[in-house]
Scaffold this active site. Structure first.
Site, PDB file in Angstrom:
ATOM      1  N   ARG A  88      76.033  -4.137  66.303  1.00  0.00           N
ATOM      2  CA  ARG A  88      74.833  -3.386  66.665  1.00  0.00           C
ATOM      3  C   ARG A  88      73.624  -4.013  65.983  1.00  0.00           C
ATOM      4  NH1 ARG A  88      76.439   3.061  66.293  1.00  0.00           N
ATOM      5  NH2 ARG A  88      78.611   2.799  66.895  1.00  0.00           N
ATOM      6  N   SER A 128      75.778   3.245  71.117  1.00  0.00           N
ATOM      7  CA  SER A 128      76.287   4.590  70.853  1.00  0.00           C
ATOM      8  C   SER A 128      75.157   5.588  70.625  1.00  0.00           C
ATOM      9  CB  SER A 128      77.252   4.541  69.667  1.00  0.00           C
ATOM     10  OG  SER A 128      77.903   5.771  69.505  1.00  0.00           O
ATOM     11  N   HIS A 129      75.070   6.132  69.397  1.00  0.00           N
ATOM     12  CA  HIS A 129      74.088   7.175  69.094  1.00  0.00           C
ATOM     13  C   HIS A 129      72.821   6.619  68.447  1.00  0.00           C
ATOM     14  CE1 HIS A 129      76.479   6.428  65.499  1.00  0.00           C
ATOM     15  NE2 HIS A 129      75.450   6.837  64.791  1.00  0.00           N
ATOM     16  N   LYS A 151      80.930  -2.690  71.825  1.00  0.00           N
ATOM     17  CA  LYS A 151      82.211  -2.158  71.367  1.00  0.00           C
ATOM     18  C   LYS A 151      83.279  -2.931  72.114  1.00  0.00           C
ATOM     19  CE  LYS A 151      80.692   2.544  70.226  1.00  0.00           C
ATOM     20  NZ  LYS A 151      80.857   3.996  70.491  1.00  0.00           N
ATOM     21  N   ASP A 169      76.825  12.040  72.942  1.00  0.00           N
ATOM     22  CA  ASP A 169      75.948  11.004  72.416  1.00  0.00           C
ATOM     23  C   ASP A 169      75.621   9.993  73.512  1.00  0.00           C
ATOM     24  OD1 ASP A 169      78.356   9.694  72.648  1.00  0.00           O
ATOM     25  OD2 ASP A 169      78.169   8.600  70.770  1.00  0.00           O
ATOM     26  N   ASP A 185      76.717   7.114  74.525  1.00  0.00           N
ATOM     27  CA  ASP A 185      77.729   6.485  75.371  1.00  0.00           C
ATOM     28  C   ASP A 185      78.901   7.403  75.684  1.00  0.00           C
ATOM     29  OD1 ASP A 185      78.660   6.404  72.728  1.00  0.00           O
ATOM     30  OD2 ASP A 185      79.813   4.582  73.051  1.00  0.00           O
ATOM     31  N   ASP A 230      81.169   9.172  73.890  1.00  0.00           N
ATOM     32  CA  ASP A 230      82.447   9.250  73.176  1.00  0.00           C
ATOM     33  C   ASP A 230      82.397  10.212  71.992  1.00  0.00           C
ATOM     34  OD1 ASP A 230      80.924   7.785  71.410  1.00  0.00           O
ATOM     35  OD2 ASP A 230      82.222   6.019  71.376  1.00  0.00           O
ATOM     36  N   ARG A 231      81.243  10.903  71.795  1.00  0.00           N
ATOM     37  CA  ARG A 231      81.135  11.891  70.717  1.00  0.00           C
ATOM     38  C   ARG A 231      80.689  13.224  71.297  1.00  0.00           C
ATOM     39  NH1 ARG A 231      77.712   8.942  66.064  1.00  0.00           N
ATOM     40  NH2 ARG A 231      77.853  11.014  65.155  1.00  0.00           N
ATOM     41  N   GLU A 245      87.175  13.082  64.229  1.00  0.00           N
ATOM     42  CA  GLU A 245      86.228  12.784  63.171  1.00  0.00           C
ATOM     43  C   GLU A 245      85.163  13.873  63.128  1.00  0.00           C
ATOM     44  OE1 GLU A 245      84.915   8.575  62.871  1.00  0.00           O
ATOM     45  OE2 GLU A 245      85.980   8.357  64.771  1.00  0.00           O
ATOM     46  N   SER A 297      82.146  13.433  62.996  1.00  0.00           N
ATOM     47  CA  SER A 297      81.001  13.008  63.815  1.00  0.00           C
ATOM     48  C   SER A 297      81.164  13.377  65.282  1.00  0.00           C
ATOM     49  CB  SER A 297      80.812  11.502  63.695  1.00  0.00           C
ATOM     50  OG  SER A 297      81.969  10.818  64.135  1.00  0.00           O
ATOM     51  N   HIS A 316      84.046  12.314  67.383  1.00  0.00           N
ATOM     52  CA  HIS A 316      85.040  11.539  68.123  1.00  0.00           C
ATOM     53  C   HIS A 316      86.358  12.326  68.122  1.00  0.00           C
ATOM     54  CE1 HIS A 316      82.792   7.708  68.414  1.00  0.00           C
ATOM     55  NE2 HIS A 316      82.273   8.058  67.240  1.00  0.00           N
TER      56      HIS A 316
END
Length: 843
Positions: free
Chosen positions: A400, A488-489, A498, A622, A624, A626-627, A705, A707, A709
Site C-alpha cells: 500500500r 482497503s480502508h 492484496k 470498508d 473493498d 472484506d471488513r 478480527e 477490525s 474481518h
C-alpha cells in the site's frame, strides 16, 4: 407497334439472364423472428412454470429444515439443562442425608422439597438402593407407573447412561428421566432419582419457534429386534404442505422433529409472476421492431455497397468493401471490367498490365493483417539504475502507498513483472486480477496486467468487485492465484495490492522476496493471454444457496461508496430482506465518509438511518468489502469481538471441539465463551493474511478480527468475507426470532475502548513495541507478545501493537469496570513514557 416494343424489352431482359426473384432477406427475417419469439416464449414458460416453482420449493424446504433443526436444538438444550438441575439437586446435602439414612420418611421429605423446586415436573421419586440394588424391585413396591419407569431405574442403578423415555399414561403423554446418585462417603449408599415431565412442556417449546409457520411434531422411535415403531409424543401448530415437510434427529438416536409448513409460510415464499410477465411483453414487442430495423438497415446497406462496387469497378485506386461477403464479387467485377477496357484500341497490353497490378494491390490492401504488433508480449527487464523501491509500501501482508508519490506507473509495472516471474517459477500459469472502486484503480490495474502478460502469465480480469469475490474466484475458477488492486480502508489517495499466490496470501517473508525480485530486475518474458470473466452472479448464487432466512428483515447497508455497494444490497435482497441503501454508489473519492467502519465517527450516518427507518440492524463495509461493522436497531455499535461471540456460539453449538481463531485485540470473554460451549479458542496475530493462514492451518470453522474481518470455514471457504458474514448474521437473527440487542445481552458487559490510534512513524512504531517487550514492567499481568504487547490481568487487559497498514500504534483496553480500566491504561501510560518520552499516547 406497342406489342412489338414490349416483346423486344422482354427479350432483352431474358437475354441478360438476371431476373428479380422473391426477397430472400425478408424470408430470412421471418424465420429468424419466428425462432426468436418461440425461444423467448419457451424461456419465459420455463421461468414461469418450472423455475419459479422449483425456486419456491427450494426456499420453503430450506426454511422448514431450519425450523426443524432449531426446534430440535431447543428441546435438546431444554433436556440437558433439566438433567443438570436434577443432578445438582440430587447431590444437595438434604438429599444425600436422606440417602444415607435410607428411611422412607426422609426420602419422602426430600421428594416433596424437590417437587417444590421443580415446578415443571409432573412427579419425582428418590429411590434408595440397598446391597441387592434393584434385583427384587417391583414397580408397585416403589410407586412406579409401569415397567418403563422400572426399567429406567434398573438400568440406571446398574451404571447405564439412559436416555429419556416417553409413554402414554391415563390419556396423556409423559417423559421420564433417571439419574443415579452415589453418596460421596458411604460406598453402599446410593439412589436413583426419577423425574417425569408432562410432554406439554415440549409442545410449548415447539410453539415458541415457528408455531404460526406450520405444524411441529416430536416423535419417539421404539426398536425391538428387527421391528421399529415411531410414535408422536408432542405436537403443536397446523401444517398443510406435507410435500415440504422436514425432519431433524436428536443426538439420542430415538427422538426426532418433523416440521410441516403452513399455508401462511408458503405465502411468504410465493414468487409473483407479474414482473416476469411485464418483461416478457416488452421483449415480445421489442424483438419484431429490432428485427425490422435490422432488415431495413441491411437492405439499405447492401444497396449502398452495390452502388459503390459498380462505381469503383473501372477505377484503379484501392477501396474497402463495407460488407466482406461482397469482396469476391467486387474483385471479379473489377477484373472483368478492366480486362474489357484494355481491349479497346492501341496500348492494350500496357493497360492490361496496369489493371492487373492495381487489382493485385487492391486485393493486398483489403486483406486483414495477421502480423502482431512489434512490441506485443515483450517486456524488457528492469533497467539498471531504476528508482529505488520504497520499503514502507511493503506492509506485513500487502502492498500500500500513496498513488501520486509512491505508486508510479514504472513501480507498478515492476511489481507485476516480479509477481509474474515468481508465479511462473511456482507453475502458476494464470492469475485472476480485480480492482476496487478507487479512481486510481483502473490505470494501476491496466499497467499491472500488461506487466503480467509480458512475463508470459495468462490473466483473467474479473473487473470491479469486492475483495472477497476475488478470493471466491480463486476457489472456483481452477486458478489458485489472484490479485486485487485496493487499499482497503485507507484514504482515497492510497492504493495497493492484496495478493494470493498458489492458494496462499502473499505476506511476511514471501512479500519481501517479491521486493527482492523487483530490486534484482531479473524478470521472465513471454506473451500471455488476457480474458475477461464476470463471476459476480456465481458468487451471489453461492451465498443465496447457502443462507436461509426464516423471517424477512429490514437492514440498512452503508457501503461507504466502496466496492461492496452493488453486491451487498443485492445479496440481502435476494434473501428476501428489505434493504435501505446508504452510500452504495461506488465512488472512489469516498465523498461521504472515510471507508473505515472500525472508526466510530464513520458510522454516524448508519446509526441515524437505522433508528430513523426502524430497521432490524445495520451493516457497514470498508472500501473493498472484506471488513464488517454492525449496529443494533437502537443504533448502538456492536464491537466486533462481541459479534464474534454470537457467531462462535452458533458455529460451535453445531460443531463441538471446533477451533475458533481470533486476534489479540479481542475480548478475553471470547476465550471463555468458546471454551464454555465446547470449542477451542486460538489467539493469533492481527492481519487478514496471518488470520487466513491460521484458519487454514488449524482447520478452524470460524475466525475473526476486532477490525471486522470475519472468516467462516463452516459452510464457506475460510477467507474473510464481510458480505457473507452479514448474511450469516441475518440468518441467525431471523432464525431465533429475537432482535440483535437481545441476543447480545447475554454476553458480559465490560468497560472497554475502541481501537485507539496513536500517530507515530513507520520506523518508530516497531522500535517502541520492541522496547516495551524487552524492558517494560507490567506487574502481575501475563504478557503475550505474538503481536505487539498484550497484558492480561484478573480483571481486564491492555494491548499496544504496531499497525500493519499505516504509521500508527494501535492500543485497546478492556476491564470488568471503569476503575480497573483506568488502572490498566495508567500502567501502559507509565511504560510508554519510559519507552518513548515524547509520544502522546492519546488515552
Amino acid at each position: 407497334m406497342a406489342n412489338n416494343k414490349k416483346k423486344e424489352e422482354l427479350s432483352a431482359e431474358v437475354t441478360q439472364g438476371i431476373l428479380a426473384g422473391s426477397n430472400y432477406l425478408q424470408r430470412l427475417w421471418l424465420y429468424a423472428l419466428l425462432g426468436m419469439l418461440l425461444s423467448l416464449l419457451a424461456g419465459f414458460a420455463y421461468l414461469l412454470f418450472l423455475r419459479d416453482a422449483a425456486l419456491q420449493e427450494q426456499q420453503v424446504t430450506r426454511a422448514a429444515r431450519s425450523v426443524a433443526v432449531q426446534q430440535a436444538a431447543q428441546i435438546e438444550h431444554q433436556l440437558i439443562q433439566f438433567q443438570s438441575r436434577l443432578g445438582a439437586a440430587a447431590n444437595a446435602p438434604l438429599a444425600l442425608s436422606a440417602i444415607a439414612s435410607g428411611q422412607a420418611e426422609d426420602l419422602a421429605l426430600v421428594e416433596k422439597a424437590m417437587l417444590d423446586y421443580f415446578t415443571d415436573v409432573a412427579s419425582l421419586r428418590l429411590i434408595a438402593l440397598g446391597e441387592l440394588g434393584t434385583a427384587t424391585l417391583e414397580a408397585s413396591d416403589v410407586g412406579l407407573r409401569n415397567h418403563i419407569e422400572l426399567d429406567l431405574v434398573r438400568r440406571t442403578s446398574q451404571g447405564e447412561t439412559v436416555t429419556p423415555e416417553s409413554y402414554q399414561f391415563e390419556g396423556r403423554w409423559l417423559t421420564s428421566l433417571a439419574r443415579s446418585v452415589q453418596h460421596p462417603h458411604l460406598a453402599d449408599r446410593s439412589a436413583v432419582i426419577l423425574a417425569t415431565l408432562d410432554n406439554s412442556v415440549f409442545a410449548d417449546s415447539l410453539a415458541a419457534i415457528g408455531a404460526e409457520l406450520g405444524r411441529s411434531s416430536l416423535s419417539q422411535t421404539y426398536v425391538t429386534g428387527n421391528f421399529s415403531n415411531t410414535t408422536e409424543i408432542a405436537a403443536t401448530g397446523n401444517g398443510a404442505a406435507m410435500e415440504y415437510a422436514a425432519e431433524a434427529d436428536f443426538n439420542n438416536g430415538t427422538w426426532s422433529i418433523r416440521f410441516t409448513p403452513s399455508a401462511q409460510m408458503l405465502s411468504l415464499y410465493r414468487v409473483e409472476p407479474i414482473g416476469l410477465l411485464v418483461v416478457m411483453a416488452v421483449l415480445v414487442a421489442a424483438v419484431p421492431v429490432a428485427m425490422l430495423v435490422f432488415l431495413v438497415g441491411t437492405q439499405r446497406a447492401m444497396g449502398t455497397e452495390v452502388e459503390t462496387i459498380l462505381e469503383s469497378a473501372e477505377r484503379k485506386t484501392s477501396y474497402q468493401v463495407g460488407l466482406p461477403a461482397l469482396l469476391p464479387l467486387a474483385r471479379q467485377l473489377r477484373r472483368i471490367t478492366l480486362q474489357q477496357a484494355s481491349q479497346l484500341g492501341p496500348g492494350s497490353a500496357a493497360r492490361q498490365a496496369k489493371p492487373a497490378a492495381a487489382a493485385a494491390e487492391a486485393e493486398a490492401d483489403t486483406e486483414d493483417s495477421t502480423e502482431p504488433p512489434a512490441d506485443a508480449g515483450e517486456t524488457a527487464p528492469a533497467p539498471a539504475g531504476a528508482a529505488p523501491v520504497p520499503d514502507h509500501i511493503f506492509r506485513a501482508y500487502d502492498i500500500r502507498g500513496i498513488v501520486e508519490t509512491e505508486l508510479s506507473d514504472a513501480l507498478v509495472t515492476r511489481i507485476g513483472q516480479a509477481l509474474g516471474t515468481l508465479a511462473g517459477e511456482q507453475n502458476q500459469q494464470a492469475i485472476i486480477v480485480a480492482s476496487d472502486g478507487r479512481t486510481s484503480s483502473p490505470a494501476i490495474k491496466n499497467s499491472f496486467v500488461r506487466a503480467l502478460l509480458g512475463t508470459g502469465r495468462d490473466v483473467v480480469d474479473i473487473g470491479l468487485v469486492p475483495t472477497p469475490v476475488l478470493y471466491y474466484a480463486t476457489h472456483t475458477l481452477d486458478i489458485r492465484s489472484g490479485v486485487v488492486v485496493t487499499a482497503s480502508h485507507n484514504p482515497a489517495d492510497y492504493n495497493g495490492f492484496k495478493i494470493t499466490l498458489d492458494g496462499k496470501p502473499l505476506a511476511g517473508n514471501d512479500l519481501q522476496r517479491l521486493k527482492e525480485r523487483m530490486v534484482a530486475g531479473n524478470f521472465g518474458s513471454g506473451a500471455g493471454r488476457l480474458a475477461k470473466q464476470d463471476v459476480k452472479a456465481d458468487y451471489l448464487d453461492a451465498v443465496l444457496g447457502d443462507i436461509v432466512i426464516s423471517n424477512p428483515l429490514k437492514i440498512v447497508v452503508d457501503a461507504g461508496n466502496g466496492a461492496a455497494g452493488e453486491l451487498a444490497p443485492a445479496m440481502l435482497e435476494g434473501l428476501g430482506c428489505e434493504v435501505v441503501r446508504l452510500h452504495c454508489d461506488i465512488d472512489g473519492s469516498f465523498p461521504n465518509h472515510h471507508p473505515d467502519p472500525s472508526v466510530d465517527e464513520n458510522l454516524t450516518d448508519l446509526q441515524a438511518t437505522v433508528t430513523q427507518v426502524g430497521a432490524d440492524f445495520g451493516v457497514a463495509f470498508d472500501g473493498d468489502g472484506d471488513r464488517l461493522c454492525v449496529v443494533t436497531a437502537e443504533g448502538e455499535i456492536v464491537r466486533n469481538d462481541t459479534l464474534l461471540m454470537l457467531f462462535a456460539q452458533d458455529v460451535v453449538s453445531r460443531n463441538p471441539g471446533a477451533d475458533v481463531v481470533f486476534d489479540v485485540k479481542c475480548s478475553s470473554h471470547l476465550t471463555q465463551l468458546v471454551s464454555k460451549h465446547g470449542g477451542r479458542p486460538v489467539l493469533w496475530k492481527t492481519g487478514h493474511a496471518f488470520m487466513r493462514e491460521k484458519v487454514s492451518e488449524t482447520g478452524a470453522l470460524l475466525g475473526g478480527e476486532f477490525s471486522g474481518h470475519i472468516y467462516f470455514g463452516e459452510r464457506w471457504f475460510g477467507f474473510d468475507d464481510a458480505i457473507y458474514a452479514a448474511a450469516r448474521l441475518a440468518e441467525i437473527i431471523s432464525g431465533t426470532g429475537m432482535d440483535l440487542a437481545t441476543l447480545l445481552s447475554e454476553y458480559p458487559q465490560t468497560a472497554n475502548t475502541p481501537e485507539i490510534r496513536i500517530p507515530s512513524s513507520e520506523a518508530e512504531k516497531f522500535e517502541i513495541t520492541r522496547k516495551l517487550a524487552e524492558s517494560a514492567d507490567f506487574g502481575l499481568g501475563k504478557v503475550t507478545s505474538i503481536d505487539g504487547i498484550r497484558v492480561d490481568y484478573n480483571d481486564g487487559w491492555g494491548l499496544l501493537r504496531a499497525s500493519n497498514t499505516g504509521p500508527t500504534l494501535i492500543a485497546r483496553f478492556e476491564a470488568n469496570d471503569v476503575d480497573a480500566l483506568e488502572r490498566i491504561k495508567q500502567q501502559f501510560r507509565d511504560q510508554l513514557k519510559r519507552a518513548a518520552p515524547d509520544l502522546d499516547p492519546g488515552f
